[in-house]
Motif scaffolding. Structure first.
Motif, PDB file in Angstrom:
ATOM      1  N   LEU A 110       6.659  -9.407   5.684  1.00 47.95           N
ATOM      2  CA  LEU A 110       5.833  -9.743   4.521  1.00 47.95           C
ATOM      3  C   LEU A 110       4.881  -8.611   4.173  1.00 47.95           C
ATOM      4  O   LEU A 110       4.653  -8.319   2.993  1.00 47.95           O
ATOM      5  CB  LEU A 110       5.066 -11.047   4.768  1.00 47.95           C
ATOM      6  CG  LEU A 110       4.726 -11.768   3.468  1.00 47.95           C
ATOM      7  CD1 LEU A 110       5.975 -12.313   2.818  1.00 47.95           C
ATOM      8  CD2 LEU A 110       3.720 -12.879   3.675  1.00 47.95           C
ATOM      9  N   SER A 111       4.332  -7.960   5.210  1.00 43.65           N
ATOM     10  CA  SER A 111       3.401  -6.885   4.870  1.00 43.65           C
ATOM     11  C   SER A 111       4.155  -5.681   4.292  1.00 43.65           C
ATOM     12  O   SER A 111       3.633  -4.987   3.413  1.00 43.65           O
ATOM     13  CB  SER A 111       2.526  -6.499   6.061  1.00 43.65           C
ATOM     14  OG  SER A 111       3.280  -5.940   7.078  1.00 43.65           O
ATOM     15  N   LEU A 112       5.391  -5.475   4.732  1.00 50.18           N
ATOM     16  CA  LEU A 112       6.189  -4.401   4.123  1.00 50.18           C
ATOM     17  C   LEU A 112       6.487  -4.719   2.659  1.00 50.18           C
ATOM     18  O   LEU A 112       6.463  -3.830   1.804  1.00 50.18           O
ATOM     19  CB  LEU A 112       7.497  -4.200   4.888  1.00 50.18           C
ATOM     20  CG  LEU A 112       7.372  -3.469   6.229  1.00 50.18           C
ATOM     21  CD1 LEU A 112       8.678  -3.539   6.996  1.00 50.18           C
ATOM     22  CD2 LEU A 112       6.960  -2.028   6.011  1.00 50.18           C
ATOM     23  N   ALA A 113       6.758  -6.009   2.384  1.00 50.78           N
ATOM     24  CA  ALA A 113       7.019  -6.410   0.997  1.00 50.78           C
ATOM     25  C   ALA A 113       5.791  -6.140   0.137  1.00 50.78           C
ATOM     26  O   ALA A 113       5.895  -5.629  -0.987  1.00 50.78           O
ATOM     27  CB  ALA A 113       7.398  -7.893   0.945  1.00 50.78           C
ATOM     28  N   VAL A 114       4.618  -6.493   0.679  1.00 49.34           N
ATOM     29  CA  VAL A 114       3.382  -6.262  -0.084  1.00 49.34           C
ATOM     30  C   VAL A 114       3.137  -4.759  -0.247  1.00 49.34           C
ATOM     31  O   VAL A 114       2.732  -4.295  -1.317  1.00 49.34           O
ATOM     32  CB  VAL A 114       2.197  -6.955   0.613  1.00 49.34           C
ATOM     33  CG1 VAL A 114       0.877  -6.468   0.059  1.00 49.34           C
ATOM     34  CG2 VAL A 114       2.306  -8.461   0.440  1.00 49.34           C
ATOM     35  N   LEU A 115       3.434  -3.999   0.814  1.00 50.15           N
ATOM     36  CA  LEU A 115       3.215  -2.548   0.739  1.00 50.15           C
ATOM     37  C   LEU A 115       4.148  -1.905  -0.288  1.00 50.15           C
ATOM     38  O   LEU A 115       3.787  -0.913  -0.929  1.00 50.15           O
ATOM     39  CB  LEU A 115       3.420  -1.911   2.109  1.00 50.15           C
ATOM     40  CG  LEU A 115       2.280  -2.109   3.108  1.00 50.15           C
ATOM     41  CD1 LEU A 115       2.632  -1.524   4.459  1.00 50.15           C
ATOM     42  CD2 LEU A 115       0.990  -1.491   2.589  1.00 50.15           C
ATOM     43  N   ALA A 116       5.359  -2.490  -0.442  1.00 50.10           N
ATOM     44  CA  ALA A 116       6.285  -1.946  -1.434  1.00 50.10           C
ATOM     45  C   ALA A 116       5.653  -2.002  -2.819  1.00 50.10           C
ATOM     46  O   ALA A 116       5.802  -1.083  -3.634  1.00 50.10           O
ATOM     47  CB  ALA A 116       7.600  -2.739  -1.420  1.00 50.10           C
ATOM     48  N   LEU A 117       4.938  -3.102  -3.093  1.00 53.62           N
ATOM     49  CA  LEU A 117       4.256  -3.224  -4.388  1.00 53.62           C
ATOM     50  C   LEU A 117       2.994  -2.372  -4.413  1.00 53.62           C
ATOM     51  O   LEU A 117       2.720  -1.679  -5.393  1.00 53.62           O
ATOM     52  CB  LEU A 117       3.888  -4.690  -4.639  1.00 53.62           C
ATOM     53  CG  LEU A 117       5.057  -5.670  -4.699  1.00 53.62           C
ATOM     54  CD1 LEU A 117       4.557  -7.100  -4.821  1.00 53.62           C
ATOM     55  CD2 LEU A 117       5.971  -5.329  -5.867  1.00 53.62           C
ATOM     56  N   ALA A 118       2.248  -2.402  -3.296  1.00 55.57           N
ATOM     57  CA  ALA A 118       0.961  -1.707  -3.267  1.00 55.57           C
ATOM     58  C   ALA A 118       1.143  -0.198  -3.342  1.00 55.57           C
ATOM     59  O   ALA A 118       0.234   0.525  -3.757  1.00 55.57           O
ATOM     60  CB  ALA A 118       0.191  -2.085  -2.007  1.00 55.57           C
ATOM     61  N   ALA A 119       2.321   0.286  -2.947  1.00 53.19           N
ATOM     62  CA  ALA A 119       2.552   1.730  -2.979  1.00 53.19           C
ATOM     63  C   ALA A 119       2.520   2.264  -4.412  1.00 53.19           C
ATOM     64  O   ALA A 119       2.392   3.464  -4.629  1.00 53.19           O
ATOM     65  CB  ALA A 119       3.894   2.049  -2.324  1.00 53.19           C
ATOM     66  N   TRP A 120       2.636   1.353  -5.387  1.00 48.39           N
ATOM     67  CA  TRP A 120       2.585   1.773  -6.783  1.00 48.39           C
ATOM     68  C   TRP A 120       1.168   1.954  -7.289  1.00 48.39           C
ATOM     69  O   TRP A 120       0.953   2.474  -8.380  1.00 48.39           O
ATOM     70  CB  TRP A 120       3.306   0.745  -7.671  1.00 48.39           C
ATOM     71  CG  TRP A 120       4.771   0.711  -7.443  1.00 48.39           C
ATOM     72  CD1 TRP A 120       5.448  -0.089  -6.580  1.00 48.39           C
ATOM     73  CD2 TRP A 120       5.770   1.517  -8.086  1.00 48.39           C
ATOM     74  NE1 TRP A 120       6.790   0.167  -6.631  1.00 48.39           N
ATOM     75  CE2 TRP A 120       7.014   1.144  -7.552  1.00 48.39           C
ATOM     76  CE3 TRP A 120       5.711   2.521  -9.052  1.00 48.39           C
ATOM     77  CZ2 TRP A 120       8.196   1.744  -7.951  1.00 48.39           C
ATOM     78  CZ3 TRP A 120       6.902   3.109  -9.462  1.00 48.39           C
ATOM     79  CH2 TRP A 120       8.128   2.726  -8.908  1.00 48.39           C
ATOM     80  N   LEU A 121       0.201   1.457  -6.523  1.00 50.81           N
ATOM     81  CA  LEU A 121      -1.194   1.592  -6.961  1.00 50.81           C
ATOM     82  C   LEU A 121      -1.556   3.071  -7.072  1.00 50.81           C
ATOM     83  O   LEU A 121      -1.098   3.891  -6.275  1.00 50.81           O
ATOM     84  CB  LEU A 121      -2.129   0.921  -5.944  1.00 50.81           C
ATOM     85  CG  LEU A 121      -2.111  -0.609  -5.876  1.00 50.81           C
ATOM     86  CD1 LEU A 121      -2.889  -1.092  -4.658  1.00 50.81           C
ATOM     87  CD2 LEU A 121      -2.689  -1.209  -7.137  1.00 50.81           C
TER      88      LEU A 121
END
Lengths: 188, 125
Positions: A110-121
């Motif tokens: 789950l944290s990798l999934a969130v990081l996949a999105l957060a990496a776009w910040l």
């Protein structure tokens, strides 16, 4: 990693021709992933030796490695490092396929999934501390959900959510700062 | 300290503030768990009344020693008076959380609160 089947050597004898040779080409990225994963596994094991006041409340130091890899080499390598760490770490601690393994796997996924999105910040505004906090909250959310669905099928587990969320807040910030510091000091 | 603060970017402060606010909000919401919705009054282990915790009312149960008076208010209930010698169940005061219970053993009466799901009375690891 890329596997390639080389053609039988032209000069070889008859029996050589029957056995194709499988060559594994190790890329620089593979070596990098292995090195980072090794560092993460060491942190996992060191952390397993620390006593914890409540099952599930851990600093999650290995996530520092995930953050550094994500920052330097992108999400794909971070996934590799994290999953290798969860797998090998659980094998070494003797937790493989035990509830603790599935808990850390769910949290990691789950944290990798969130990081996949957060990496776009935009990086100018959001540094490693932001990523670390988001990952920490995702981690704890994944674990709580798995506990609720599988281990303790009662809403009572959510009473503990504030405790876990506080731990995620504190350790998320601390880990993020450590990752930011390491990245700052080793700019390449 | 200053060196560490320099590592924070503007958005980091935002994420930290939102995280802190979220954690702060989660405490009262989740710490209390579900809300109690029903007061279950038993005498000798059998249910004599199930009273919804919506409107205030008083309820009398007669036991071997006399009348135990249960008082209901929205969201909470208590044993208002009991003929028992030590008054433990009265001194317990208001019950607000699901699965909490006041037992007036001498008079064979118990008052328990139930939430939506009343299947567990404890959790252990």
């Amino acid at each position: 990693m890329t596997a390639s089947v080389t053609k039988p050597r032209p000069g070889g004898g008859e029996d050589n021709a029957a056995a194709p040779v499988i060559e594994l080409t190790v890329t620089a990225a593979d070596r990098r992933v292995a090195r980072y994963a090794a560092a993460a596994i060491v942190l996992t094991i060191a952390e397993a030796a620390l006593p914890s006041p409540l099952p599930g409340v851990k600093p999650g130091l290995a996530n520092i490695v995930t953050l550094i890899v994500l920052w330097r080499h992108g999400w794909r390598e971070a996934v590799w490092v994290t999953l290798l760490r969860v797998l090998a770490g659980s094998l070494l601690v003797g937790q493989f396929l035990a509830p603790g393994f599935f808990l850390s796997l769910t949290g990691a996924l789950l944290s990798l999934a969130v990081l996949a999105l957060a990496a776009w910040l935009p990086r100018r505004a959001f540094g490693p501390v932001s990523l670390s906090l988001l990952a920490a909250f995702a981690h704890i959310a994944g674990q709580l959900l798995l506990v609720r669905l599988w281990l303790v099928p009662h809403d009572g587990v959510f009473h503990l959510a504030p405790v876990f969320a506080s731990a995620a807040l504190v350790f998320g910030i601390v880990n993020g700062l450590i990752a930011a510091k390491i990245l700052e000091e080793n700019k390449s | 300290m200053k060196a560490w603060l320099a590592l924070l970017r503007p958005g980091d402060w935002l994420v930290m503030a939102v995280g802190l606010a979220g954690v702060g909000v989660s405490f009262p919401l989740l710490w209390h768990g579900g809300t109690a919705e029903l007061a279950v009054v038993k005498r000798d282990g059998t249910v004599v009344a199930e009273l919804p915790l919506t409107a205030p009312r008083r309820f009398d149960v007669s036991g071997p020693l006399g009348n135990t008076v249960i008082e209901i208010q929205p969201g909470r209930a208590r044993v208002a008076s009991d003929p028992g010698p030590r008054q433990y169940c009265v001194l317990q005061g208001w019950l607000t959380r699901p699965n909490s219970i006041a037992i007036c053993a001498p008079n064979h009466v118990s008052l328990a609160l139930a939430g939506r799901e009343g299947s567990h009375d404890s959790l252990s690891y």
